[in-house]
Enzyme design. Structure first.
Site, PDB file in Angstrom:
ATOM      1  N   CYS A 155      -3.051   0.943   6.987  1.00  0.00           N
ATOM      2  CA  CYS A 155      -3.065   0.238   8.278  1.00  0.00           C
ATOM      3  C   CYS A 155      -3.759   1.095   9.320  1.00  0.00           C
ATOM      4  O   CYS A 155      -4.429   0.592  10.213  1.00  0.00           O
ATOM      5  CB  CYS A 155      -1.652  -0.098   8.726  1.00  0.00           C
ATOM      6  SG  CYS A 155      -0.577   1.335   8.869  1.00  0.00           S
TER       7      CYS A 155
ATOM      8  N   ASN B 284       0.787  -1.236   0.000  1.00  0.00           N
ATOM      9  CA  ASN B 284       0.000   0.000   0.000  1.00  0.00           C
ATOM     10  C   ASN B 284       0.819   1.287   0.000  1.00  0.00           C
ATOM     11  O   ASN B 284       0.336   2.326  -0.442  1.00  0.00           O
ATOM     12  CB  ASN B 284      -1.019  -0.014   1.147  1.00  0.00           C
ATOM     13  CG  ASN B 284      -0.372  -0.003   2.509  1.00  0.00           C
ATOM     14  OD1 ASN B 284       0.755  -0.488   2.678  1.00  0.00           O
ATOM     15  ND2 ASN B 284      -1.055   0.528   3.492  1.00  0.00           N
TER      16      ASN B 284
ATOM     17  N   GLU C 180       5.293  -4.381  11.838  1.00  0.00           N
ATOM     18  CA  GLU C 180       4.177  -3.424  11.759  1.00  0.00           C
ATOM     19  C   GLU C 180       3.056  -4.159  11.045  1.00  0.00           C
ATOM     20  O   GLU C 180       3.195  -4.470   9.854  1.00  0.00           O
ATOM     21  CB  GLU C 180       4.530  -2.229  10.883  1.00  0.00           C
ATOM     22  CG  GLU C 180       5.643  -1.359  11.364  1.00  0.00           C
ATOM     23  CD  GLU C 180       5.842  -0.177  10.411  1.00  0.00           C
ATOM     24  OE1 GLU C 180       6.252   0.872  10.899  1.00  0.00           O
ATOM     25  OE2 GLU C 180       5.590  -0.301   9.202  1.00  0.00           O
TER      26      GLU C 180
HETATM   27  P1  NAP Z   1       1.064  -9.159   3.191  1.00  0.00           P
HETATM   28  O1  NAP Z   1       0.268  -9.943   2.242  1.00  0.00           O
HETATM   29  O2  NAP Z   1       1.250  -9.679   4.567  1.00  0.00           O
HETATM   30  O3  NAP Z   1       2.479  -8.920   2.492  1.00  0.00           O
HETATM   31  C1  NAP Z   1       3.477  -8.126   3.095  1.00  0.00           C
HETATM   32  C2  NAP Z   1       4.837  -8.557   2.614  1.00  0.00           C
HETATM   33  O4  NAP Z   1       5.137  -9.858   3.110  1.00  0.00           O
HETATM   34  C3  NAP Z   1       4.952  -8.661   1.080  1.00  0.00           C
HETATM   35  O5  NAP Z   1       6.222  -8.229   0.695  1.00  0.00           O
HETATM   36  C4  NAP Z   1       4.803 -10.161   0.856  1.00  0.00           C
HETATM   37  O6  NAP Z   1       5.372 -10.604  -0.356  1.00  0.00           O
HETATM   38  C5  NAP Z   1       5.603 -10.665   2.031  1.00  0.00           C
HETATM   39  N1  NAP Z   1       5.395 -12.082   2.360  1.00  0.00           N
HETATM   40  C6  NAP Z   1       4.345 -12.885   2.073  1.00  0.00           C
HETATM   41  N2  NAP Z   1       4.564 -14.127   2.568  1.00  0.00           N
HETATM   42  C7  NAP Z   1       5.763 -14.111   3.177  1.00  0.00           C
HETATM   43  C8  NAP Z   1       6.545 -15.069   3.875  1.00  0.00           C
HETATM   44  N3  NAP Z   1       6.141 -16.319   4.047  1.00  0.00           N
HETATM   45  N4  NAP Z   1       7.737 -14.696   4.365  1.00  0.00           N
HETATM   46  C9  NAP Z   1       8.184 -13.439   4.206  1.00  0.00           C
HETATM   47  N5  NAP Z   1       7.500 -12.467   3.546  1.00  0.00           N
HETATM   48  C10 NAP Z   1       6.299 -12.800   3.049  1.00  0.00           C
HETATM   49  O7  NAP Z   1       0.452  -7.670   3.371  1.00  0.00           O
HETATM   50  P2  NAP Z   1      -0.065  -6.667   2.243  1.00  0.00           P
HETATM   51  O8  NAP Z   1      -1.348  -7.192   1.686  1.00  0.00           O
HETATM   52  O9  NAP Z   1       1.039  -6.306   1.311  1.00  0.00           O
HETATM   53  O10 NAP Z   1      -0.365  -5.356   3.123  1.00  0.00           O
HETATM   54  C11 NAP Z   1      -1.585  -5.154   3.779  1.00  0.00           C
HETATM   55  C12 NAP Z   1      -1.465  -5.437   5.253  1.00  0.00           C
HETATM   56  O11 NAP Z   1      -0.350  -4.752   5.779  1.00  0.00           O
HETATM   57  C13 NAP Z   1      -2.646  -4.938   6.055  1.00  0.00           C
HETATM   58  O12 NAP Z   1      -2.977  -5.897   7.036  1.00  0.00           O
HETATM   59  C14 NAP Z   1      -2.137  -3.681   6.712  1.00  0.00           C
HETATM   60  O13 NAP Z   1      -2.803  -3.329   7.907  1.00  0.00           O
HETATM   61  C15 NAP Z   1      -0.714  -4.025   6.945  1.00  0.00           C
HETATM   62  N6  NAP Z   1       0.091  -2.818   7.049  1.00  0.00           N
HETATM   63  C16 NAP Z   1       0.520  -2.461   8.285  1.00  0.00           C
HETATM   64  C17 NAP Z   1       1.244  -1.284   8.439  1.00  0.00           C
HETATM   65  C18 NAP Z   1       1.713  -0.833   9.792  1.00  0.00           C
HETATM   66  O14 NAP Z   1       2.540   0.052   9.825  1.00  0.00           O
HETATM   67  N7  NAP Z   1       1.230  -1.381  10.890  1.00  0.00           N
HETATM   68  C19 NAP Z   1       1.527  -0.490   7.331  1.00  0.00           C
HETATM   69  C20 NAP Z   1       1.056  -0.906   6.085  1.00  0.00           C
HETATM   70  C21 NAP Z   1       0.348  -2.072   5.948  1.00  0.00           C
HETATM   71  P3  NAP Z   1       4.410 -10.951  -1.611  1.00  0.00           P
HETATM   72  O15 NAP Z   1       3.736  -9.697  -1.970  1.00  0.00           O
HETATM   73  O16 NAP Z   1       5.369 -11.446  -2.613  1.00  0.00           O
HETATM   74  O17 NAP Z   1       3.454 -12.008  -1.126  1.00  0.00           O
HETATM   75  O1  G3H Z   2      -0.652   1.735   5.907  1.00  0.00           O
HETATM   76  C1  G3H Z   2       0.075   2.090   6.812  1.00  0.00           C
HETATM   77  C2  G3H Z   2       0.797   3.359   6.755  1.00  0.00           C
HETATM   78  O2  G3H Z   2       1.853   3.326   7.660  1.00  0.00           O
HETATM   79  C3  G3H Z   2      -0.169   4.464   7.066  1.00  0.00           C
HETATM   80  O3  G3H Z   2       0.398   5.697   6.879  1.00  0.00           O
HETATM   81  O4  G3H Z   2      -1.318   6.956   8.187  1.00  0.00           O
HETATM   82  O5  G3H Z   2       0.299   8.133   6.722  1.00  0.00           O
HETATM   83  O6  G3H Z   2      -1.530   6.771   5.727  1.00  0.00           O
HETATM   84  P1  G3H Z   2      -0.603   6.954   6.883  1.00  0.00           P
END
Ligand code: NAP
Ligand code: G3H
Length: 484
Positions: free
Chosen positions: A292, A162, A258
């Site tokens: 997030c 994202n 995160e």
């Molecule tokens: P995701 O599906 O968990 O993927 C995140 C990263 O992990 C990608 O680079 C993915 O690679 C990789 N990955 C997948 N399987 C893995 C494994 N077995 N080992 C190591 N890495 C692996 O998350 P997303 O859909 O990209 O992002 C959305 C989520 O992120 C939401 O839940 C959101 O809340 C969270 N998020 C949290 C924050 C925060 O700061 N708290 C910020 C942004 C987003 P691939 O794409 O190749 O599968």
């Molecule tokens: O998606 C997670 C990002 O850390 C959120 O950043 O609050 O600036 O949109 P933001």
């Protein structure tokens, strides 16, 4: 650096300062979430190539750690400059690849450049400390401890789709300024944007091998990377399920996670309801709720609920819906699977008696902004993270009930409290199990130098520029014994 195959670019991965095609001969198609067509291909690299990248990073890191802080700073400043030079090109790719509006994509690039510069400034002003031996009973005046910070080695940076540039650089910049090498694994959907960011870094002339980008499905190379003995620290941002499984595999490797969130917007009886509505709309629906920190549920006191819901409905009706190329706020979700998941949450809530105030319309992966009122605790949407444009409203009778429901979530990223009574706001804030609480403002990460913390299933460790540098270094104590 890139080759054109049937008018489609096949992007190479970056290792030891060179752009390369994988010996696997395999590529992954990157589909645009709103064009519904392939916009490019990235390499699906092999485990042997992962080994190679880590070895190069280890070698380069040893030398990089010997550079003076000012020398390291000058490379990071050049990188920040190159990102600004490339902002239009990178923003265009972010828009096409993850479906974010051009304006927001450009802001992401500029924010990243600012992030890098601030990181340098922060590192230049971080100092160690010295301790006198004689401040402890019986200790000797001739003993002095010098406490400094040293890099950890090779940092594995795994980023989500994202914010494909900002959340990646938020790992790379602190790692590099602190003297680490980096293996960067971008989200596959977001990999082209990550590659573009690395092109800017390449132009800045960083030493060969110090930063390497490894592309491939997380499900294929993810575990191998995480369990690799050449990795000294992991900084991960992504979904909770991925993060939890990764943490189990990481063993004793230092880890910052995160993860997901279910941030509540708590609206009390005495809130400025119109202002709360504005903040909630921007918090919940920017980039279709794919943040997030999006407000993912509203807990509103029954006495002001009708007024709030009416205002939210009015504001939602004004949101632009459609293509990111038209600057729409509500854009197609990252893929159809995500849209199916959001639709499932809406359907479950409606079946169980939630009232659809507006929305619940869908065109492929475009979900119209949806407001659900009278949501109850037996509905999935009350607890699950949609990462999409659906906002459940739960009516509460008291502040205690708001606190109870807020804390019943498995997540603990942020929360917002809307009230004119600042004492009450602080009292409630102290009881909320989240990393941060916003008083009279939407939940959000920035400004990026604030500590950013997820508790419970929202994460481990602290981000925010200074905290990130700390997490990518360790303290080292050298004790001087003064000879008399
Ligand atoms: P995701 O599906 O968990 O993927 C995140 C990263 O992990 C990608 O680079 C993915 O690679 C990789 N990955 C997948 N399987 C893995 C494994 N077995 N080992 C190591 N890495 C692996 O998350 P997303 O859909 O990209 O992002 C959305 C989520 O992120 C939401 O839940 C959101 O809340 C969270 N998020 C949290 C924050 C925060 O700061 N708290 C910020 C942004 C987003 P691939 O794409 O190749 O599968
Ligand atoms: O998606 C997670 C990002 O850390 C959120 O950043 O609050 O600036 O949109 P933001």
């Amino acid at each position: 650096m890139t080759t054109t195959v049937s008018a489609l670019k096949t992007y190479e991965y970056y290792v030891n300062g060179e752009w390369k095609t994988s010996e696997s001969g395999q590529t992954i198609d990157i589909q645009s979430p709103y064009l519904y067509e392939t916009i490019g291909k990235v390499q699906a690299i092999t485990k042997t190539e992962v080994d190679e990248a880590i070895r190069f990073a280890q070698e380069a890191q040893q030398i990089w750690a010997e550079y003076s802080l000012q020398e390291r700073a000058s490379y990071l400043h050049k990188w920040a400059d190159e990102l600004i030079n490339m902002q239009d090109e990178i923003a265009e790719i972010i828009m096409k690849e993850v479906g974010k509006s051009l304006k927001d994509a450009k802001s992401e690039v500029v924010r990243t450049s600012d992030f890098i510069r601030y990181t340098v400034g922060e590192a230049l002003h971080m100092h160690g400390e010295s301790l006198r031996g004689d401040s402890f009973p019986g200790g000797s005046k001739s003993k002095i401890a010098i406490v400094d910070r040293v890099p950890l080695g090779v940092v594995l940076a795994i980023s989500p789709f994202n914010y494909p540039v900002n959340l990646a650089a938020a790992k790379l910049a602190p790692a590099l300024i602190a003297g680490n090498g980096v293996i960067f694994k971008p989200a596959t959907q977001g990999a082209i944007s990550g590659i573009k960011m690395i092109e800017a870094l390449h132009k800045a002339g960083f030493p060969q091998g110090l930063v390497n980008i490894v592309t491939g499905r997380g499900s294929v190379i993810g575990d191998y990377l995480v369990e690799h003995e050449g990795i000294d620290m992991i900084s991960f941002t992504g979904g909770t399920n991925t993060g939890v499984s990764l943490a189990k595999k990481a063993g004793m490797i230092p880890l910052v996670l995160e993860l997901g969130g279910k941030d509540p917007g708590i609206v009390l009886e005495d809130a400025d309801v119109a202002e709360a509505a504005k903040q909630i709309i921007s918090g919940a629906f920017s980039y279709s709720g794919q943040r997030c920190t999006a407000i993912k549920r509203v807990l509103v006191h029954d006495s002001v609920a009708d007024e709030l819901v009416a205002l939210l409905k009015e504001e939602i009706a004004k949101l632009s819906v459609g293509s990111p190329e038209d600057g729409s706020v509500i854009v197609p979700l990252i893929d159809e699977h995500s849209a199916d998941f959001v639709q499932g949450l809406i359907d479950d809530a409606v079946e169980k008696g939630a009232v659809t105030v507006i929305g619940n319309q869908r065109e492929r992966s475009l979900i119209y902004p949806t407001l659900l009122d009278h949501v109850t605790e037996d509905m999935k949407v009350a607890w699950e993270e949609p990462f999409g444009p659906v906002l459940p409203v739960i009516r509460i009778q008291s502040e205690q009930e708001a606190i109870r429901i807020a804390n019943a979530s498995e997540y603990g990223l942020q929360a917002s409290i809307f009230t004119k009574d600042v004492n009450k706001a602080f009292a409630i804030a102290s009881k909320l199990e989240t990393g941060s609480v916003q008083i009279n403002g939407r939940t959000e990460r920035g400004p990026d130098h604030f500590p950013f913390i997820g508790v419970k299933k929202s994460g481990i460790g602290v981000q925010g520029i200074r905290k990130s540098i700390e997490s990518m270094t360790r303290e080292k104590v050298t004790i001087l014994n003064i000879l008399s």
